[in-house]
Motif scaffolding. Structure first.
Motif, PDB file in Angstrom:
ATOM      1  N   SER A 104     -51.596 -12.067 -37.140  1.00 58.79           N
ATOM      2  CA  SER A 104     -50.672 -10.968 -37.336  1.00 58.79           C
ATOM      3  C   SER A 104     -50.271 -10.370 -35.994  1.00 58.79           C
ATOM      4  O   SER A 104     -51.115 -10.156 -35.125  1.00 58.79           O
ATOM      5  CB  SER A 104     -51.320  -9.884 -38.207  1.00 58.79           C
ATOM      6  N   VAL A 105     -48.976 -10.121 -35.823  1.00 58.65           N
ATOM      7  CA  VAL A 105     -48.487  -9.450 -34.618  1.00 58.65           C
ATOM      8  C   VAL A 105     -47.778  -8.152 -35.004  1.00 58.65           C
ATOM      9  O   VAL A 105     -46.944  -7.642 -34.266  1.00 58.65           O
ATOM     10  CB  VAL A 105     -47.541 -10.362 -33.807  1.00 58.65           C
ATOM     11  N   GLN A 106     -48.125  -7.638 -36.167  1.00 60.24           N
ATOM     12  CA  GLN A 106     -47.540  -6.378 -36.627  1.00 60.24           C
ATOM     13  C   GLN A 106     -48.305  -5.207 -36.022  1.00 60.24           C
ATOM     14  O   GLN A 106     -49.529  -5.191 -35.991  1.00 60.24           O
ATOM     15  CB  GLN A 106     -47.565  -6.296 -38.144  1.00 60.24           C
ATOM     16  N   VAL A 107     -47.564  -4.219 -35.534  1.00 60.04           N
ATOM     17  CA  VAL A 107     -48.160  -3.071 -34.852  1.00 60.04           C
ATOM     18  C   VAL A 107     -48.402  -1.941 -35.837  1.00 60.04           C
ATOM     19  O   VAL A 107     -47.522  -1.587 -36.639  1.00 60.04           O
ATOM     20  CB  VAL A 107     -47.247  -2.589 -33.709  1.00 60.04           C
ATOM     21  N   LEU A 108     -49.596  -1.366 -35.775  1.00 55.29           N
ATOM     22  CA  LEU A 108     -49.912  -0.148 -36.514  1.00 55.29           C
ATOM     23  C   LEU A 108     -50.066   0.982 -35.507  1.00 55.29           C
ATOM     24  O   LEU A 108     -50.779   0.843 -34.514  1.00 55.29           O
ATOM     25  CB  LEU A 108     -51.203  -0.311 -37.312  1.00 55.29           C
ATOM     26  N   LEU A 109     -49.405   2.114 -35.751  1.00 55.85           N
ATOM     27  CA  LEU A 109     -49.461   3.266 -34.854  1.00 55.85           C
ATOM     28  C   LEU A 109     -50.174   4.414 -35.559  1.00 55.85           C
ATOM     29  O   LEU A 109     -49.682   4.943 -36.552  1.00 55.85           O
ATOM     30  CB  LEU A 109     -48.047   3.678 -34.438  1.00 55.85           C
ATOM     31  N   SER A 145     -47.818   0.905 -17.180  1.00 52.81           N
ATOM     32  CA  SER A 145     -47.974  -0.544 -17.048  1.00 52.81           C
ATOM     33  C   SER A 145     -49.002  -1.074 -18.045  1.00 52.81           C
ATOM     34  O   SER A 145     -48.770  -2.085 -18.718  1.00 52.81           O
ATOM     35  CB  SER A 145     -48.407  -0.867 -15.615  1.00 52.81           C
ATOM     36  N   MET A 146     -50.130  -0.388 -18.157  1.00 56.58           N
ATOM     37  CA  MET A 146     -51.188  -0.824 -19.066  1.00 56.58           C
ATOM     38  C   MET A 146     -50.750  -0.692 -20.526  1.00 56.58           C
ATOM     39  O   MET A 146     -51.052  -1.564 -21.354  1.00 56.58           O
ATOM     40  CB  MET A 146     -52.459  -0.011 -18.817  1.00 56.58           C
ATOM     41  N   TYR A 147     -50.014   0.361 -20.841  1.00 50.30           N
ATOM     42  CA  TYR A 147     -49.569   0.548 -22.221  1.00 50.30           C
ATOM     43  C   TYR A 147     -48.610  -0.561 -22.625  1.00 50.30           C
ATOM     44  O   TYR A 147     -48.717  -1.113 -23.727  1.00 50.30           O
ATOM     45  CB  TYR A 147     -48.900   1.914 -22.374  1.00 50.30           C
ATOM     46  N   LEU A 148     -47.687  -0.900 -21.734  1.00 53.09           N
ATOM     47  CA  LEU A 148     -46.733  -1.966 -22.044  1.00 53.09           C
ATOM     48  C   LEU A 148     -47.447  -3.307 -22.178  1.00 53.09           C
ATOM     49  O   LEU A 148     -47.111  -4.118 -23.048  1.00 53.09           O
ATOM     50  CB  LEU A 148     -45.663  -2.034 -20.951  1.00 53.09           C
ATOM     51  N   MET A 149     -48.460  -3.546 -21.319  1.00 57.84           N
ATOM     52  CA  MET A 149     -49.220  -4.792 -21.408  1.00 57.84           C
ATOM     53  C   MET A 149     -49.948  -4.893 -22.746  1.00 57.84           C
ATOM     54  O   MET A 149     -49.943  -5.955 -23.395  1.00 57.84           O
ATOM     55  CB  MET A 149     -50.227  -4.880 -20.256  1.00 57.84           C
ATOM     56  N   VAL A 150     -50.580  -3.809 -23.177  1.00 58.91           N
ATOM     57  CA  VAL A 150     -51.295  -3.811 -24.456  1.00 58.91           C
ATOM     58  C   VAL A 150     -50.323  -4.033 -25.612  1.00 58.91           C
ATOM     59  O   VAL A 150     -50.612  -4.793 -26.550  1.00 58.91           O
ATOM     60  CB  VAL A 150     -52.080  -2.500 -24.639  1.00 58.91           C
ATOM     61  N   MET A 151     -49.159  -3.412 -25.548  1.00 56.96           N
ATOM     62  CA  MET A 151     -48.168  -3.594 -26.612  1.00 56.96           C
ATOM     63  C   MET A 151     -47.671  -5.039 -26.650  1.00 56.96           C
ATOM     64  O   MET A 151     -47.485  -5.610 -27.727  1.00 56.96           O
ATOM     65  CB  MET A 151     -46.992  -2.638 -26.399  1.00 56.96           C
ATOM     66  N   TYR A 152     -47.464  -5.641 -25.482  1.00 57.68           N
ATOM     67  CA  TYR A 152     -47.078  -7.046 -25.436  1.00 57.68           C
ATOM     68  C   TYR A 152     -48.177  -7.925 -26.039  1.00 57.68           C
ATOM     69  O   TYR A 152     -47.904  -8.901 -26.744  1.00 57.68           O
ATOM     70  CB  TYR A 152     -46.806  -7.475 -23.993  1.00 57.68           C
ATOM     71  N   PHE A 153     -49.441  -7.576 -25.755  1.00 55.25           N
ATOM     72  CA  PHE A 153     -50.569  -8.358 -26.274  1.00 55.25           C
ATOM     73  C   PHE A 153     -50.613  -8.264 -27.796  1.00 55.25           C
ATOM     74  O   PHE A 153     -50.799  -9.271 -28.499  1.00 55.25           O
ATOM     75  CB  PHE A 153     -51.878  -7.858 -25.667  1.00 55.25           C
ATOM     76  N   ILE A 154     -50.440  -7.067 -28.316  1.00 59.91           N
ATOM     77  CA  ILE A 154     -50.501  -6.876 -29.765  1.00 59.91           C
ATOM     78  C   ILE A 154     -49.407  -7.671 -30.466  1.00 59.91           C
ATOM     79  O   ILE A 154     -49.626  -8.269 -31.529  1.00 59.91           O
ATOM     80  CB  ILE A 154     -50.381  -5.375 -30.114  1.00 59.91           C
ATOM     81  N   THR A 155     -48.215  -7.696 -29.873  1.00 59.18           N
ATOM     82  CA  THR A 155     -47.074  -8.370 -30.504  1.00 59.18           C
ATOM     83  C   THR A 155     -47.005  -9.850 -30.163  1.00 59.18           C
ATOM     84  O   THR A 155     -46.036 -10.525 -30.552  1.00 59.18           O
ATOM     85  CB  THR A 155     -45.759  -7.689 -30.081  1.00 59.18           C
TER      86      THR A 155
END
Length: 372
Positions: A104-109, A145-155
């Motif tokens: 799954s690459v769906q993001v939960l916020l 930078s870290m937030y964008l990296m984590v979001m890329y990883f999740i997706t």
């Protein structure tokens, strides 16, 4: 909010101020007259001077290509048509966990995590300028930078993660940065070949910070490298480690107590060492690499030959008769096969007697016979 005087619910009014309290943002409406004489109403940010919400579909599509499956953002622009991406960071991002049949690459916020919100401070959004080439985003701070990296990883945008790893390293982390980095621990069950490469890349660039560093990676380099080597053929070219990085990671590998280094890692070490020394080989000479191979386990195949045990030992045929009682007494065909009164009498007799597995008349052999 509106500055218009509204007398009833049917009366139209202007929208002059928009407030978003959860993300500490607000936008004010402004009437702008362009050079060509046309008039445009824009929503200017009160928190980012000179930036207003872009209404260009082309700009939105371009940013969507850069962010992939990340969809919680606003596109801003200035008078020079420079683009900016505003991403709220006050929600704890997680990946939706499903069964193991697919990734799954769906993001939960999680917007109610108060600890996460408190660590964000007053500024709860990240502003990313879009490079003039329109090919990547500029990250102005370590946290962004870290937030964008984590979001890329999740997706599942592993190639983007791999490119950002070098810009996400620091000896000390603020509470905001630390909580973002800690989200990588919850992505440890991602077994995609590129995911192993990204985790190993991060381990390689942070190893110099020491074991007491705030950026101590929460995964086993040994296990990650082993999976990386096994899946190497499926790792994308953009996520493959360099020879120097592989050598460093191999030195960091320590198998569990009582276990030796697995053959695949021993062979990989020999290979990367040979590749690293290939420049020193004289012209016309070759270099051979000695690799090992595990002995295949010995498995007894019970279907390899005919089972004649019941013929070799007649006593074995007595087991069935002991289990099912006396020999099976098959009912007459006209008693059950053609229905009618005799079949009903047989069924009633079976219920009166009781259906038991070990019964010779109303047991398992009868049930099996009826099915066949």
């Amino acid at each position: 909010w509106s500055e218009s005087e509204v007398l009833n619910t049917q009366q139209s009014c202007t929208i002059d101020l928009i407030e978003l309290p959860r993300v500490n943002l607000s936008f004010r409406s402004k009437r702008v007259e362009k050079i060509d004489g046309t008039v445009e109403h824009r929503l200017y940010s009160n928190d980012n001077d000179g930036l207003y919400i872009s209404t260009s579909a082309k700009a939105r599509e371009m940013v969507e290509k850069l962010l992939g499956l990340i969809d919680h953002f606003i596109v801003l622009q200035n008078e020079d048509n420079d683009l900016f991406v505003l991403v709220p960071g006050c929600a704890l991002p997680r990946r939706l966990h499903v069964d193991s049949t697919h990734l799954s690459v769906q993001v939960l916020l999680d917007r109610r995590n108060q600890e996460w919100i408190n660590n964000m401070g007053e500024i709860r959004c990240y502003l990313y300028p879009v490079h003039s080439s329109k090919s990547f985003l500029i990250t102005p701070s370590l946290a962004s930078s870290m937030y964008l990296m984590v979001m890329y990883f999740i997706t599942g945008a592993y190639q983007e993660v791999y490119k950002m790893v070098d810009s996400c390293v620091s000896e000390d982390l603020t509470p905001e940065e630390s909580q973002i980095f800690n989200q990588l621990e919850f992505l440890g069950n991602d077994n995609h070949p590129d995911a192993h490469a990204c985790r190993l890349k991060l381990s390689a660039v942070t190893v110099g910070l020491g074991d007491s560093s705030a950026m101590k990676c929460p995964w086993s380099v040994f296990e990650e490298l082993r999976e990386y080597v096994k899946k190497y053929d499926y790792v994308s070219s953009a996520c493959r480690l360099t020879i120097e990085e592989e050598k460093l990671l191999l030195k960091m590998c320590t198998p569990s107590f009582g276990y030796r280094m697995p053959t695949e890692l021993v062979n990989r070490s020999a290979y990367v060492s040979a590749v690293g020394n290939i420049d020193s080989i004289p012209s016309g000479k070759t270099l051979s690499v000695k690799v090992g191979i595990d002995k295949p386990p010995v498995i007894d195949n019970f279907d390899s030959g005919a089972d004649t045990s019941i013929l070799d030992n007649p006593k074995n045929c007595m087991i069935g008769s002991k289990f099912f009682g006396a020999a099976y007494s098959r009912p007459e065909e006209d008693q059950v096969a053609f229905g009618g009164l005799r079949a009903l009498e047989f069924i009633n007799a079976a219920f009166d007697h009781g259906v038991e597995v070990t019964s010779s008349s109303y047991g398992f052999p009868l049930m099996y016979d009826l099915l066949v």
